[in-house]
Motif scaffolding. Structure first.
Motif: not given
Length: 395
Positions: A342-361
């Motif tokens: 929750g809360g205000d975020r400008t980017s996240v790192v998420f886990g997917h089947p092959s590993g992780t990825l950072r995406v910003g918005a």
């Protein structure tokens, strides 16, 4: 009986992000395939090797997965202040159709490089050393993509030490900006939540009523909670892709979500619109072992996401779905945002089947409507093969 020879067409086979596809310049296609229609679709189906009842695409360039059954056509720009038009075709593996309803975010990383190497970008805009900024018009959805392409000695740099989970070898980093990812084709800022809600109750016969965030940013995507459909969010492909009943369940969710989003009028139409919308399930952070054997600790990620593409769980994450994840995460109250804490975020790192990825918005509210000016992520791309692709006469 005389048989006609194969058609020979200049083409380049490229990897972009965690996808691969066959790239063409519009002017190099046979005249009948230079315009949208049956001739173009038949040509691309034959190039990729579809429809294939064996599901292998052995007699074509496809790799028998949604990530490798892709085609790209580049043309001179139709929009001012752009370098190239980019049209993406998602080729069905077992059916005779090409889906033109969305973009491929992963292959977007290869478009700028192909455009420069093909001489489609003015040479004065390509530095001897540094970064070339390529403005791409994504013709399927009417959006602008800005690719930052590394240049060394006047040529596209493909080698480097940037590592991307889901891709075996390192390469040069390509930063991509998806501008106004929720805008309409005129850039007018259409609502990114087609239902008007951050979270809906989605009624799916045979499945139940699910909480869902339905967003149109990057690509139309239906997010649901993993726990609501019996999953943890740590699953790998084999947990789902071999289970026909489970895949049918997710396809049913996708079809009813597509109707609620206004993308189709009846669930039966979903079969002819396989590329969009996507369906994904989210969960709070947890430890798991990625498909490569890499250990992903709960503390390394903000949330977990598993997404389906063309009826199967994706081996990593579609680039356009990553845009949807980053955008939804930036808006307090969506299921994605809540899974991330929750809360205000400008980017996240998420886990997917092959590993992780950072995406910003970055999201802001204007007159009660959520607006995201751009979403940013890094991928890599390189040429795998170039020359000619050959196909029997097929139109």
């Amino acid at each position: 009986m005389a048989h006609k020879p194969q058609i020979k067409i200049p083409a380049t086979y490229m990897r972009g992000g965690t996808s691969k596809g066959v790239f063409f310049r519009l002017q190099n296609l046979p005249e009948a395939a230079q315009v949208p229609g049956k001739a173009r679709d038949n040509l691309l189906l034959r190039v990729i090797g579809s429809p294939d009842p064996y599901g292998k695409q052995t007699d074509g360039m496809g790799g028998a997965t949604s990530s490798t059954s892709k085609t790209v056509i580049l043309a001179p720009p139709t929009q001012p202040n752009h370098d190239v038009d980019y049209l993406f075709g998602q080729v069905s593996i077992d059916k005779a159709f090409v889906d033109w309803s969305g973009n491929c975010g992963n292959l977007s990383a290869a478009v700028g490089a192909f455009a420069i190497s093909s001489g489609m970008v003015d040479a004065s805009r390509v530095p001897q050393n540094g970064t070339a900024v390529v403005r791409i018009w994504q013709a399927n959805i009417g959006k602008t993509i800005i690719a930052h392409i590394p240049i060394t000695d006047g040529e596209v740099q493909e080698t480097g030490d940037f590592e991307l989970d889901g891709v075996t070898f390192p390469a040069a980093e390509v930063q991509i900006e998806f501008m106004d990812p929720a805008a309409d084709e005129d850039g007018g800022g259409g609502s990114m939540f087609p239902t008007g809600n951050l979270v809906d109750d989605l009624e799916v016969p045979g499945v139940g009523t699910l909480k869902a965030t339905m967003i149109d940013a990057g690509i139309p995507t239906i997010f649901i909670n993993a726990s609501d459909v019996g999953y943890k969010g740590t699953e790998l492909q084999e947990a789902l892709n071999g289970n026909i009943d489970e895949l049918l369940k997710f396809e049913t969710i996708r079809a009813y979500g597509a109707v609620k989003m206004g993308l189709i009028k009846h669930i039966d139409e979903a079969a002819e619109r396989q590329h969009t919308p996507k369906v994904a399930f989210v969960a709070t952070p947890a430890e798991y072992i990625a498909s490569s054997g890499k250990q992903v600790a709960a503390g390394e990620v903000d949330l977990l996401v598993r997404a389906l593409s063309m009826g199967k769980m994706h081996h990593a994450m579609m680039g356009t779905a990553a845009v949807a994840i980053g955008t939804a995460a930036a808006i307090p109250g969506t299921l994605v945002n809540l899974a991330a804490g929750g809360g205000d975020r400008t980017s996240v790192v998420f886990g997917h089947p092959s590993g992780t990825l950072r995406v910003g918005a970055e999201a802001t509210q204007i007159n009660g409507e959520w607006v995201v000016k751009k979403a940013i992520m890094s991928r890599s791309a390189r040429v795998l093969m170039e020359g000619w692709v050959r196909v029997p006469p097929c139109f």
